[in-house]
Design an enzyme around this catalytic site. Structure first.
Site: not given
Length: 287
Positions: A72, A99, A184
């Site tokens: 982060w 996001h 993904y």
């Protein structure tokens, strides 16, 4: 779901590290630079794996950064209050994460040459992963059952809003030359080819042995054991006992948790919401 989490422009956000003021500033005032690289996902769609891969590509496989700086901090979430300050203080070229749905993304991006990598995931797997993740987090109301979380998910009454709206918004950008859409499922199925596709998109030429290092240090096992990547450094106030970020890292786990009735109910809404898209656009349709 009780209304104890913050909202902004009709979207629910976590109870910690967010404020409407920062979200508004990110959207309206933040200056995206042409040299920026931004990874974007709906939650629980391979965010941290993608971040790890991008950081390792930029370092040509050298793991020093990913093994010494929390994820982060090296690729901050721009909509987090602390992450926003980190991004503004980063040296060029900047790497950061989000996001955010398309309509809340920084407006300056749309007139920039910054590169966005958007990763999508089978929403059924994102739902199951989100359920287990949020059940151990103190950032929003915890779902009591998978059925309850599925109802919230299908209503878009979860953090970051509707998966369907998020994905439809970002897919509208898929023909832009500075936006790369990945799945993904493709990352799982053929990691090397997908990493090479990212390299090409970013204009980074890696030697075969450097690509090998990217694959090695971004593997599920390495990330699971790397405290800079597995979220074990999160403040304990944010998590409860049994929390884990890297739970399985697989495709199709939803089949182990959905009942037949739940699968049918989900499919009905999925077909309605995603009508008009060619099935081949989504790798999970082949899994």
């Amino acid at each position: 779901m009780s209304d104890n989490t913050p909202w902004f422009e009709g979207i629910r956000f976590p109870m910690v590290c967010f404020s409407p003021e920062i979200l508004r500033e990110v959207r309206d005032k933040f200056l995206v630079k042409d040299e920026d690289t931004i990874t974007v996902t709906y939650p629980k769609s391979g965010t941290n794996w993608l971040n790890e891969i991008v950081c390792l590509i930029l370092s040509k496989g050298d793991p020093k950064l990913v093994q010494s700086v929390p994820n982060w901090d090296r690729s901050p979430w721009i909509e987090f209050t602390g992450g926003y300050e980190l991004v503004k203080g980063q040296k060029d070229p900047r790497v950061y994460t989000s996001h955010l749905p398309l309509h809340l993304f920084p407006k300056s991006f749309f007139s920039s040459k910054a590169k966005v990598i958007y990763c999508i995931r089978n929403p059924r797997d994102a739902l199951v992963s989100g359920y287990f993740f949020l059940s151990k987090m103190n950032v929003t109301e915890k779902p009591e059952t998978l059925q309850q979380y599925m109802e919230w998910f299908l209503q878009g009454n979860v953090i970051y809003g509707s998966w369907f709206e998020h994905v439809r918004g970002w897919l509208s950008m898929r023909e832009m030359e500075n936006v790369l859409v990945l799945s993904y499922e493709d990352l799982i199925k053929d990691t090397r080819s997908t990493v090479e596709k990212i390299c090409q998109f970013l204009g980074k030429k890696l030697k075969p042995e450097e690509t090998d290092l990217v694959l090695k240090y971004s593997s599920f096992q390495f990330m699971k054991e790397n405290e800079m990547s597995n979220f074990t450094l999160l403040p304990h106030a944010y998590t409860t006992e049994g929390f884990t970020l890297l739970r399985k890292g697989t495709v199709g786990d939803w089949k182990n948790h959905f009942t037949v009735a739940q699968a049918e109910a989900f499919d009905k809404i999925y077909q309605e919401k995603m009508a008009g898209y060619p099935p081949k656009l989504f790798s999970w349709e082949e899994c």
